[in-house]
Scaffold this motif. Structure first.
Motif, PDB file in Angstrom:
ATOM      1  N   LYS A 110     -12.800  28.087 -16.227  1.00 39.90           N
ATOM      2  CA  LYS A 110     -11.678  27.803 -17.116  1.00 39.90           C
ATOM      3  C   LYS A 110     -10.723  28.994 -17.197  1.00 39.90           C
ATOM      4  O   LYS A 110      -9.508  28.815 -17.230  1.00 39.90           O
ATOM      5  CB  LYS A 110     -12.163  27.392 -18.503  1.00 39.90           C
ATOM      6  CG  LYS A 110     -12.847  28.497 -19.294  1.00 39.90           C
ATOM      7  CD  LYS A 110     -13.231  28.034 -20.690  1.00 39.90           C
ATOM      8  CE  LYS A 110     -13.965  29.087 -21.459  1.00 39.90           C
ATOM      9  NZ  LYS A 110     -13.261  30.351 -21.632  1.00 39.90           N
ATOM     10  N   ASP A 111     -11.264  30.214 -17.208  1.00 41.17           N
ATOM     11  CA  ASP A 111     -10.428  31.416 -17.264  1.00 41.17           C
ATOM     12  C   ASP A 111      -9.581  31.534 -15.999  1.00 41.17           C
ATOM     13  O   ASP A 111      -8.386  31.815 -16.055  1.00 41.17           O
ATOM     14  CB  ASP A 111     -11.295  32.668 -17.419  1.00 41.17           C
ATOM     15  CG  ASP A 111     -12.230  32.593 -18.610  1.00 41.17           C
ATOM     16  OD1 ASP A 111     -11.782  32.154 -19.689  1.00 41.17           O
ATOM     17  OD2 ASP A 111     -13.409  32.957 -18.456  1.00 41.17           O
ATOM     18  N   LEU A 169      -1.037  29.508 -15.036  1.00 39.03           N
ATOM     19  CA  LEU A 169       0.021  30.242 -15.729  1.00 39.03           C
ATOM     20  C   LEU A 169       0.899  31.021 -14.757  1.00 39.03           C
ATOM     21  O   LEU A 169       2.117  31.051 -14.882  1.00 39.03           O
ATOM     22  CB  LEU A 169      -0.600  31.202 -16.754  1.00 39.03           C
ATOM     23  CG  LEU A 169       0.364  32.081 -17.537  1.00 39.03           C
ATOM     24  CD1 LEU A 169       1.219  31.216 -18.456  1.00 39.03           C
ATOM     25  CD2 LEU A 169      -0.391  33.109 -18.346  1.00 39.03           C
ATOM     26  N   THR A 170       0.288  31.634 -13.769  1.00 40.90           N
ATOM     27  CA  THR A 170       1.041  32.468 -12.824  1.00 40.90           C
ATOM     28  C   THR A 170       1.511  31.697 -11.597  1.00 40.90           C
ATOM     29  O   THR A 170       2.250  32.241 -10.781  1.00 40.90           O
ATOM     30  CB  THR A 170       0.178  33.652 -12.351  1.00 40.90           C
ATOM     31  OG1 THR A 170      -0.999  33.141 -11.719  1.00 40.90           O
ATOM     32  CG2 THR A 170      -0.183  34.562 -13.516  1.00 40.90           C
ATOM     33  N   ILE A 180      -5.231  41.372 -10.880  1.00 36.64           N
ATOM     34  CA  ILE A 180      -4.353  41.438 -12.048  1.00 36.64           C
ATOM     35  C   ILE A 180      -4.963  40.699 -13.246  1.00 36.64           C
ATOM     36  O   ILE A 180      -4.704  41.048 -14.394  1.00 36.64           O
ATOM     37  CB  ILE A 180      -2.928  40.934 -11.713  1.00 36.64           C
ATOM     38  CG1 ILE A 180      -1.921  41.391 -12.755  1.00 36.64           C
ATOM     39  CG2 ILE A 180      -2.908  39.440 -11.546  1.00 36.64           C
ATOM     40  CD1 ILE A 180      -1.639  42.854 -12.750  1.00 36.64           C
ATOM     41  N   MET A 181      -5.810  39.728 -12.991  1.00 37.31           N
ATOM     42  CA  MET A 181      -6.519  39.053 -14.083  1.00 37.31           C
ATOM     43  C   MET A 181      -7.502  40.019 -14.743  1.00 37.31           C
ATOM     44  O   MET A 181      -7.655  40.036 -15.967  1.00 37.31           O
ATOM     45  CB  MET A 181      -7.239  37.819 -13.553  1.00 37.31           C
ATOM     46  CG  MET A 181      -7.907  37.009 -14.627  1.00 37.31           C
ATOM     47  SD  MET A 181      -8.645  35.530 -13.895  1.00 37.31           S
ATOM     48  CE  MET A 181      -9.757  35.063 -15.201  1.00 37.31           C
TER      49      MET A 181
END
Length: 158
Positions: A31-32, A39-40, A66-67
């Motif tokens: 889910k993350d 989003l990106t 980047i996450m």
């Protein structure tokens, strides 16, 4: 609306000392990853396609660097020094990949307090389940500034 409400801010620079540490563990769930990638609008096959990733040196999909940086930013904003703080600079390396469903144990440590610049330097090291270093770096952080009490009568109706 926040007017008239007490704000919970992180710690003042005067309250922060060299050697303070914060440890936290984050598990990377589907889910993350899906929220981040949505989003990106990042469709890198290395992050989501098992058939592609299996043919690379990584052998399976990895978590975007980047996450992981976002998890670091979140820890700074929530805990050390906390709400109201801001990262001014960062030097972060990712010596090994983090895989889907992996856990990263972060260790943050204040290594310098520069009161005349209103900044602190925090080192961060992240290790995986095998105790391998997957993240290492330093962050220059501006702790929250203290605000004067706001007593405005003109804004009572807002």
């Amino acid at each position: 609306m926040l007017l008239g409400k007490k704000r919970k801010l992180g710690r003042k620079i005067e309250e922060i000392t060299v050697g303070e540490k914060l440890s936290m563990t984050e598990k990377i769930e589907d889910k993350d990853l899906l929220l981040y990638l949505g989003l990106t609008d990042d469709a890198n096959p290395l992050y989501i396609q098992h058939d592609y990733a299996s043919q690379t040196p990584f052998e399976k999909p990895i978590v975007p660097s980047i996450m992981l940086t976002g998890l670091i930013t979140s820890a700074i904003s929530k805990y050390l020094p906390g709400p109201g703080s801001h990262i001014l600079g960062q030097d972060i390396e990712f010596p090994k990949p983090v895989y889907h469903y992996g856990s990263v144990e972060f260790l943050f440590e204040v290594i310098e307090v520069i009161r005349d610049e209103h900044t602190i330097v925090i080192s961060v090291v992240g290790t995986n389940e095998k105790k391998e270093t997957v993240i290492q770096g330093k962050l220059k952080v501006c702790p929250p500034h203290r605000l004067e009490d706001f007593h405005g009568k003109a804004l009572e109706n807002f």
